[in-house]
Write a protein that holds these residues in place. Structure first.
Motif, mmCIF file in Angstrom:
data_model
loop_
_atom_site.group_PDB
_atom_site.id
_atom_site.type_symbol
_atom_site.label_atom_id
_atom_site.label_comp_id
_atom_site.label_asym_id
_atom_site.label_seq_id
_atom_site.Cartn_x
_atom_site.Cartn_y
_atom_site.Cartn_z
ATOM 1 N N GLU A 188 0.834 -1.206 0.000
ATOM 2 C CA GLU A 188 0.000 0.000 0.000
ATOM 3 C C GLU A 188 0.869 1.255 0.000
ATOM 4 O OE1 GLU A 188 -2.510 -0.661 3.397
ATOM 5 O OE2 GLU A 188 -3.866 -1.974 2.281
ATOM 6 N N GLN B 105 1.151 4.083 -2.958
ATOM 7 C CA GLN B 105 0.952 5.511 -2.686
ATOM 8 C C GLN B 105 2.147 6.329 -3.182
ATOM 9 O OE1 GLN B 105 0.344 6.489 1.439
ATOM 10 N NE2 GLN B 105 -0.402 8.530 0.967
ATOM 11 N N ASP C 249 1.925 6.582 -6.918
ATOM 12 C CA ASP C 249 0.859 7.514 -7.277
ATOM 13 C C ASP C 249 1.333 8.959 -7.142
ATOM 14 O OD1 ASP C 249 -1.917 8.108 -7.984
ATOM 15 O OD2 ASP C 249 -2.108 8.803 -5.914
ATOM 16 N N GLU C 250 2.006 9.271 -6.054
ATOM 17 C CA GLU C 250 2.505 10.630 -5.836
ATOM 18 C C GLU C 250 3.589 11.000 -6.850
ATOM 19 O OE1 GLU C 250 3.710 11.134 -1.749
ATOM 20 O OE2 GLU C 250 1.822 10.306 -1.016
#
Length: 131
Positions: free
Chosen positions: A73, A77, A80-81
């Protein structure tokens, strides 16, 4: 070509990859080449930003044994950033390039300005294609 008498193939030199003004060499070290594109640095993201995400990704990897799902996870993240920031940086760079040659009113960009803008577009596109 062989590396020794046993007929083993010679070790091929590691391929270099360029990222902005920094060049990552085969040893994993980064060397600042000082190259600029269109008067701005060739990097799309700062070293601090890159370092922050690298540390977070290393944290995710190192925590995998104790919490595999949480590690994934966190890695998701971070990716994604990074992709969001990368997209923003490319969009801003493109906007800057566009304003370097588009004109307002009676102004016209001279051929040299147009040549430099085209060079900058080509360099940015080539960098993106090497990713």
């Amino acid at each position: 070509m062989t590396d020794n008498m046993a007929g083993l193939p010679a070790k091929q030199p590691e391929r270099e990859s360029t990222v902005g003004p920094d060049t990552t060499i085969g040893s994993g070290k980064t060397v600042d080449t000082g190259k600029t594109i269109g008067g701005s640095t060739g990097r799309l993201m700062s070293h601090d930003e890159s370092d922050k995400w690298t540390l977070r990704l290393q944290h995710a990897v190192s925590g995998f044994v104790d919490g595999p799902r949480e590690s994934l996870e966190e890695a998701d993240q971070v990716l994604d950033e990074v992709t969001a920031r990368f997209t923003d940086a490319v969009t801003q760079r493109r906007r800057t390039l566009r304003t370097s040659w588009q004109t307002t009113g009676d102004e016209k960009a001279d051929t040299e300005q147009l040549r430099l803008a085209l060079r900058d577009y080509r360099e940015l596109a080539e960098r993106l294609l090497r990713i």
